[in-house]
Design an enzyme around this catalytic site. Structure first.
Site: not given
Ligand code: BGC
Length: 768
Positions: A264
């Site tokens: 993530d």
């Molecule tokens: C989130 C993810 C997301 C990623 C990219 C993170 O803050 O937890 O679910 O895909 O950002 O935007």
């Protein structure tokens, strides 16, 4: 003899069959670059204007991979998310727009209990991904609704892993049918937003296997997602992105996952450990990570063969992408047909919770309604953060009704406009760096005098009250987001008194992303429609259900408790704790001083949602699996057949009412010795939805499962234990509306699995 230039150059150009050669030709620096992505502005390096998006190739996408031209490796684009593609709708110096369709939130898609429909939505989202030049969609999100206050439940599907896994698999199949990838997330146990980048989820192996990992297992096995996104949190003392038992032992060796794992955004901290664990790509990437890889290989702490495996899996993903294949995207997906699809998908995901005195569907004479509640005029299409979508418009309930030929009291509308405007003026603007990502605050409701209400009741044919609740990434919901304020309750009671005195119905529409309190006020409403957050066509979708154009056929994929504190998990959930938000890199490392912030013991263990309420005999407001229709259904001739290890239950569903409708049939299994064996009273083992049945028509649905699905996990010996004895297979219209019970005798068996993911701390698990 002169040699041609081509034959002089031995540098391979990437294709599907030469990944090993390309890796052999890569320098260590190139490998490290490919692993870490191209970064974001303000965080060591990168090209982005705003956190959460990059600017190159497809502006507003969450990440891109590092291109290496000499080896024919293009940059590929990764973008969110669960309710539709999230990219920037406008671009500098470009008059064209790049809006995407905002589909219903994940919880609402799941509430359809209709994998075929979810697959169709996936296809439409996949088409936007493809046509806007994105390669991998960062969705679906299928963490378990452990507690109603988790800020991201709206993106997730259910408190039950079977529903989560089946819906996620359908979504992945749909998106990937377009030749683009998905990333199932957040693997695993990311069930709270509070301190999410440094919280240690402490969970028994049993709860992991039976509840938190099960849906991912189903999705991996039934839909082969191209990628998996590891989660932010620690799990039993180790970051998930640094855990070889999770990412290699379980995901790859046990479940057979063949794809790539990415972090993530900014997740984890020890890059060498991430590489070794099998977390192949680090997104969005920053310099220190690049340096850690290069340095690790040079100083011998990271074997280059490990890096090679990571790189190979990234390249295997890249060769599948439309960008690698040179697909010429149009930048003009069919937004009109997708708008029609989101409208019907949203109306299928709504859940009718109450309907008395035939309040719904609205009688044809109803042409003018009094519309209460701020969100009637400003309908919430979805949650905030990475799960948001840059849509072109949102249809409010006001406009949806108008489109259906129903007008609303204009004086009331003016009163709400003034109320919201004056509230906004008093708010301090959030100037924080993450402001655009934060959940939107909503004004509390306003009250009207008895005289005004009487006049409104006289002038209108019905009252419709909307209760709206927003939530989003970064923050858990506060208790006040679950509870209904005294002002709001008084408004519902006052409206109800006035309209009932005039003999007119009162309907409550809930524009919410997760369960809210209903028990204290539901008596004041004739009908309650849980309309969720239905995406950009939300108001039209609600009007379709209110007018009866669509007969509601959604059911709850989570319990609506009387109070949120009734969930066993609430004892260990950070309720109203204002922790610092660990949203940036740094500030990591397990600290164990603040319970529920630094670490969260999952003491409720497997007793999540209905598994708790039904095993411990607690009252609920609306049970798991519940939802009404404008028609009625009879269940007949329930039968069970066994063929080897496969059990098949069939039941004939007949529409006994006077409107066409669809019914969701649920199959639960109950071990008759569940109490002594510390097992849930019942557990969902399958479900089926009928086609739309005309009045008087029947359909026989069949639901099959493997007898090994009856097994529970024995922590002490690391075996799936299928206990011998009698099980009742319960055919239900909800978890608490069982229409038939079919006994089966099952023989015992044990299926050993590797003993992994053991908690480091003692967890005082709940038992029956
Ligand atoms: C989130 C993810 C997301 C990623 C990219 C993170 O803050 O937890 O679910 O895909 O950002 O935007």
């Amino acid at each position: 003899m002169a040699l041609g230039i081509a034959s002089c150059d031995s540098t391979p150009k990437l294709n599907e069959n030469n990944i090993d050669d390309v890796v052999a030709a890569m320098t260590l620096e190139e490998k490290a670059h490919l692993i870490v992505g191209t970064g974001m502005a303000g965080i060591n390096s990168g090209d982005s204007a705003v956190v959460g998006e990059t600017r190159s190739i497809v502006p507003g996408a969450a990440g891109t991979t590092y291109p290496i031209e000499r080896l024919g490796i293009p940059a590929v684009v990764l973008a969110d998310g669960p309710a539709g593609l999230r990219i920037s709708p406008t671009r500098d110096g470009d008059s064209a727009t790049y809006y995407c369709t905002h589909f219903p939130i994940g919880t609402m898609l799941a509430s359809t209990w209709n994998p075929a429909l979810v697959e169709q939505v996936g296809e439409a989202i996949g088409d936007e991904v493809l046509e806007y030049g994105v390669d991998v969609l960062l969705a679906p999100a299928l963490n378990i609704h452990r507690n109603p206050l988790c800020g991201r439940n709206f993106e997730y599907y259910s408190e039950d892993p079977l529903v989560s896994g089946k819906i996620a698999a359908a979504y992945v199949r749909g998106v990937q049918s377009k030749g683009v990838g998905t990333s199932i997330k957040h693997f695993a146990v990311n069930n709270q937003e509070t301190n999410r980048m440094a919280n240690d989820a402490q969970v028994s192996r049993r709860a992991l296997r039976e509840i938190y990992l099960k849906g991912f297992e189903t999705a991996v096995k039934e839909s082969e997602p191209w990628t998996v996104m590891s989660s932010y949190n620690y799990l039993n003392g180790t970051y998930t992105s640094e855990n070889p038992e999770l990412l290699t032992g379980l995901l790859r060796d046990e479940w057979g996952f063949k794809g790539m794992v990415m972090t993530d955004w900014f997740g984890g901290s020890d890059v060498v450990a991430q590489m070794k664990a099998g977390n192949d790509m680090l997104q969005p990437g920053y310099n220190a990570q690049y340096e850690a890889i290069v340095e690790g290989v040079r100083n011998g702490t990271l074997d280059e063969s490990v890096v090679d495996s990571n790189v190979k899996r990234i390249l295997a993903m890249i060769v599948r992408t439309p960008r690698f294949k040179g697909y010429e995207y149009s930048n003009s997906p069919d937004l009109a047909s997708h708008a029609a699809l989101t409208r019907s998908a949203a109306s299928e995901g709504m859940v009718l919770l109450k309907n008395e005195r035939k309040a719904l569907p609205l009688q044809s004479g109803i042409r003018n309604v009094a519309l209460y509640g701020c969100t009637s005029y400003d309908f919430i299409p979805g949650g905030t953060g990475s799960g948001n979508v840059n849509r072109a418009y949102t249809v409010s309930l006001l406009d949806g009704l108008k489109n259906a030929g129903i007008s609303a009291d204009t004086l009331l509308r003016d009163a709400y406009d003034a109320h919201v405007k004056s509230w906004r003026e008093k708010q301090q603007a959030d100037t924080g760096r993450f402001a655009a990502f934060m959940p939107v605050h909503l004004p509390d409701e306003c009250n009207f005098s008895a005289a005004d209400l009487a006049a409104q009741a006289k002038a209108s044919d019905a009252a419709i009250i909307t209760i709206g609740r927003g939530s989003g990434e970064f923050l858990d919901r506060e208790s006040s987001n679950f509870n209904i304020s005294d002002v709001n309750k008084a408004m519902i009671a006052d409206v109800s008194r006035a309209f009932h005195a005039a003999g007119k119905p009162v309907i409550v529409v809930m524009n919410i992303g997760g369960a809210v309190e209903t028990a204290s006020w539901s008596k004041n409403a004739d009908a309650i429609l849980c309309a969720w957050q239905g995406g950009q066509e939300g108001g039209n979708s609600v009007a379709d259900v209110l007018t009866g154009k669509t007969n509601p056929s959604g059911k709850l994929t989570m319990t609506f408790p009387v109070n949120f504190g009734d969930h066993a998990s609430t004892a260990n959930f950070p309720v109203d704790i204002k922790a610092e938000k660990d949203m940036t890199i740094g500030n990591k490392g397990p600290k164990y001083d603040r319970k529920l912030v630094d670490y969260t013991p999952y003491e409720e263990d497997i007793y999540v949602g209905y598994r708790f309420f039904d095993s411990f005999d607690r009252d609920v407001a609306y049970p798991f699996g519940y939802g009404m229709s404008y028609t009625t259904f009879a269940y007949d001739d329930a039968k069970v057949e066994r063929d080897g290890d496969k059990l098949t239950v069939s039941v004939t569903v007949t529409n006994t009412g006077d409107r066409p409708g669809k019914e969701i049939v649920q199959l639960y299994a109950s071990d008759t010795q569940a109490g002594e064996r510390n097992k849930p009273e019942k557990e969902l083992r399958g479900f089926a939805k009928t086609a739309e049945l005309a009045p008087g028509r029947s359909e026989t649905v069949s639901i099959s499962f493997d007898i090994n699905d009856l097994a529970s996990f024995d922590d002490t010996r690391s075996v799936w234990r299928r206990d011998a004895g009698r099980y009742d297979l319960l055919v239900g219209a909800s978890s608490r509306d069982i229409r038939a019970s079919l006994p089966v005798e099952i023989d015992g068996a044990e299926i050993p699995v590797p003993d992994i993911l053991a908690p480091k701390a003692e967890i005082n698990t709940l038992r029956r």
